[in-house]
Design a protein around this motif. Structure first.
Motif, mmCIF file in Angstrom:
data_model
loop_
_atom_site.group_PDB
_atom_site.id
_atom_site.type_symbol
_atom_site.label_atom_id
_atom_site.label_comp_id
_atom_site.label_asym_id
_atom_site.label_seq_id
_atom_site.Cartn_x
_atom_site.Cartn_y
_atom_site.Cartn_z
ATOM 1 N N UNK A 73 0.762 -1.214 0.069
ATOM 2 C CA UNK A 73 -0.032 0.212 0.226
ATOM 3 C C UNK A 73 0.711 1.440 -0.026
ATOM 4 N N UNK A 74 0.676 2.083 -0.991
ATOM 5 C CA UNK A 74 1.520 3.335 -1.100
ATOM 6 C C UNK A 74 0.533 4.347 -0.455
ATOM 7 N N UNK A 75 0.976 5.184 0.592
ATOM 8 C CA UNK A 75 0.283 5.995 1.451
ATOM 9 C C UNK A 75 0.730 7.444 1.606
ATOM 10 N N UNK A 76 -0.144 8.244 1.525
ATOM 11 C CA UNK A 76 0.134 9.758 1.718
ATOM 12 C C UNK A 76 0.771 9.998 3.056
ATOM 13 N N UNK A 77 0.027 9.254 3.999
ATOM 14 C CA UNK A 77 0.556 9.289 5.448
ATOM 15 C C UNK A 77 0.393 7.716 5.913
ATOM 16 N N UNK B 45 5.723 5.036 1.548
ATOM 17 C CA UNK B 45 5.152 6.420 1.581
ATOM 18 C C UNK B 45 5.241 7.005 0.194
ATOM 19 N N UNK B 46 4.186 7.674 -0.184
ATOM 20 C CA UNK B 46 3.723 8.369 -1.563
ATOM 21 C C UNK B 46 3.171 9.456 -1.233
ATOM 22 N N UNK C 40 3.220 14.405 -1.723
ATOM 23 C CA UNK C 40 3.776 15.521 -2.631
ATOM 24 C C UNK C 40 5.327 15.465 -2.756
ATOM 25 N N UNK C 41 5.896 15.241 -1.597
ATOM 26 C CA UNK C 41 7.419 15.561 -1.332
ATOM 27 C C UNK C 41 8.307 14.464 -1.929
ATOM 28 N N UNK C 42 7.632 13.296 -2.154
ATOM 29 C CA UNK C 42 8.626 12.299 -2.864
ATOM 30 C C UNK C 42 7.832 11.721 -3.862
ATOM 31 N N UNK C 43 7.083 12.331 -4.632
ATOM 32 C CA UNK C 43 6.302 11.805 -5.799
ATOM 33 C C UNK C 43 7.102 11.115 -6.948
ATOM 34 N N UNK C 44 8.098 11.820 -7.211
ATOM 35 C CA UNK C 44 9.084 11.597 -8.212
ATOM 36 C C UNK C 44 9.641 10.197 -8.090
ATOM 37 N N UNK C 45 10.528 10.264 -6.732
ATOM 38 C CA UNK C 45 11.287 8.973 -6.388
ATOM 39 C C UNK C 45 10.293 7.744 -6.143
ATOM 40 N N UNK C 46 9.199 8.005 -5.362
ATOM 41 C CA UNK C 46 8.270 6.857 -5.032
ATOM 42 C C UNK C 46 7.835 6.455 -6.415
ATOM 43 N N UNK D 246 -1.755 -0.455 -4.171
ATOM 44 C CA UNK D 246 -2.917 0.233 -3.745
ATOM 45 C C UNK D 246 -2.449 1.551 -3.466
ATOM 46 N N UNK D 247 -2.851 2.479 -4.125
ATOM 47 C CA UNK D 247 -2.536 3.871 -3.606
ATOM 48 C C UNK D 247 -3.521 4.639 -2.811
ATOM 49 N N UNK D 248 -3.497 5.152 -1.583
ATOM 50 C CA UNK D 248 -4.468 5.818 -0.986
ATOM 51 C C UNK D 248 -3.775 7.085 -0.598
ATOM 52 N N UNK D 249 -4.839 8.002 -0.097
ATOM 53 C CA UNK D 249 -4.527 9.119 0.550
ATOM 54 C C UNK D 249 -4.732 9.330 2.012
ATOM 55 N N UNK D 250 -4.639 10.637 2.777
ATOM 56 C CA UNK D 250 -5.195 10.745 3.931
ATOM 57 C C UNK D 250 -6.607 10.248 4.130
ATOM 58 N N UNK D 251 -7.521 10.751 3.211
ATOM 59 C CA UNK D 251 -9.067 10.618 2.945
ATOM 60 C C UNK D 251 -9.375 10.949 1.506
ATOM 61 N N UNK D 252 -10.445 10.153 1.450
ATOM 62 C CA UNK D 252 -10.858 10.788 0.035
ATOM 63 C C UNK D 252 -10.334 9.904 -1.208
#
Length: 235
Positions: free
Chosen positions: A29-33, A52-53, A55-61, A76-82
């Motif tokens: 799981x690739x997570x924003x937090x 971790x995925x 805004x500060x590591x988008x390119x590398x991740x 699976x990519x998920x963000x904090x919410x939504x």
């Protein structure tokens, strides 16, 4: 396969059965937090490694995720919410997958601005989602001016720390239009306030009492209505 998985914006019961199935089946799981996602996974008794995925590591991740997908792993990519990609990381990963001809799909679910729009009572047949405006006054007013004459309902996200400045600048650019403020959607203290920009601005509590992200919904310019901005006061 790359999955962009929408997660609850407040109430954990809003997660979909399909989202749970995907989170249980992927390799990582690739997570924003990772801390917040860890709480979500634990709540549903899902044990998966995270990376971790944000805004500060988008390119590398993103490069790492692309390599994993090419090796046959599922992510699976998920963000904090939504919904990933809606004012959150995700867009660059979709573009990367397209360019690399990798399979990807989305698991739909909660999106705060859609809920705020429906609850606002403003026209829903045509709308424009504008996301977060610039932080400074000059940039924010220019951002608003792009849509000053648009007939569509306008939707914005804003931080509680800048909400008063947002409403003041919106009032100056759009005039005193009908609008709505939505906060804590799907949570215990869910709140939607409706009125005009001036009444919403006047009713704001002290900034120290404002918590959580706000969604601001503003009526578009209607035919026959003077949509000119409120003139500046004489010095």
């Amino acid at each position: 396969m790359l999955y962009l998985v929408a997660t609850p914006i407040g109430n954990l019961n809003d997660i979909t059965l399909r989202a749970l199935d995907i989170l249980r089946s992927v390799d990582i799981v690739a997570s924003e937090d990772t801390r917040k996602t860890g709480m979500l996974l634990k709540h549903f008794d899902i044990q998966k490694p995270q990376m971790a995925f944000h805004e500060h590591n988008e390119q590398r991740a993103g490069e790492r995720i692309e390599e994993m997908l090419k090796q046959g792993q599922s992510v699976a990519v998920v963000t904090d919410a939504g919904t990933p990609g809606i004012s959150d990381p995700g867009f660059t990963l979709v573009r990367r997958a397209i360019q690399a001809q990798l399979d990807f799909t989305m698991i739909p679910g909660p999106t705060a601005f859609v809920m705020a729009l429906v609850l606002s009572g403003l026209p829903v047949h045509s709308f424009t989602f504008r996301g977060f405006p610039p932080r400074k006054v000059v940039g924010r007013r220019k951002f608003f001016e792009v849509d000053r004459d648009a007939p569509h309902t306008l939707i914005y996200y804003e931080s509680p720390y800048r909400l008063d400045g947002f409403l003041a600048d919106a009032l100056a650019v759009f005039g005193d239009r009908p609008a709505a403020l939505a906060n804590d959607l799907t949570k215990m203290f869910e709140k939607v306030e409706r009125g005009t920009l001036s009444t919403l601005l006047a009713s704001l509590p002290p900034q120290t009492k404002l918590k959580g992200e706000y969604i601001v919904v503003i009526e578009g310019m209607t035919r026959g209505k003077d949509a000119r901005a409120i003139p500046e006061e004489e010095p």
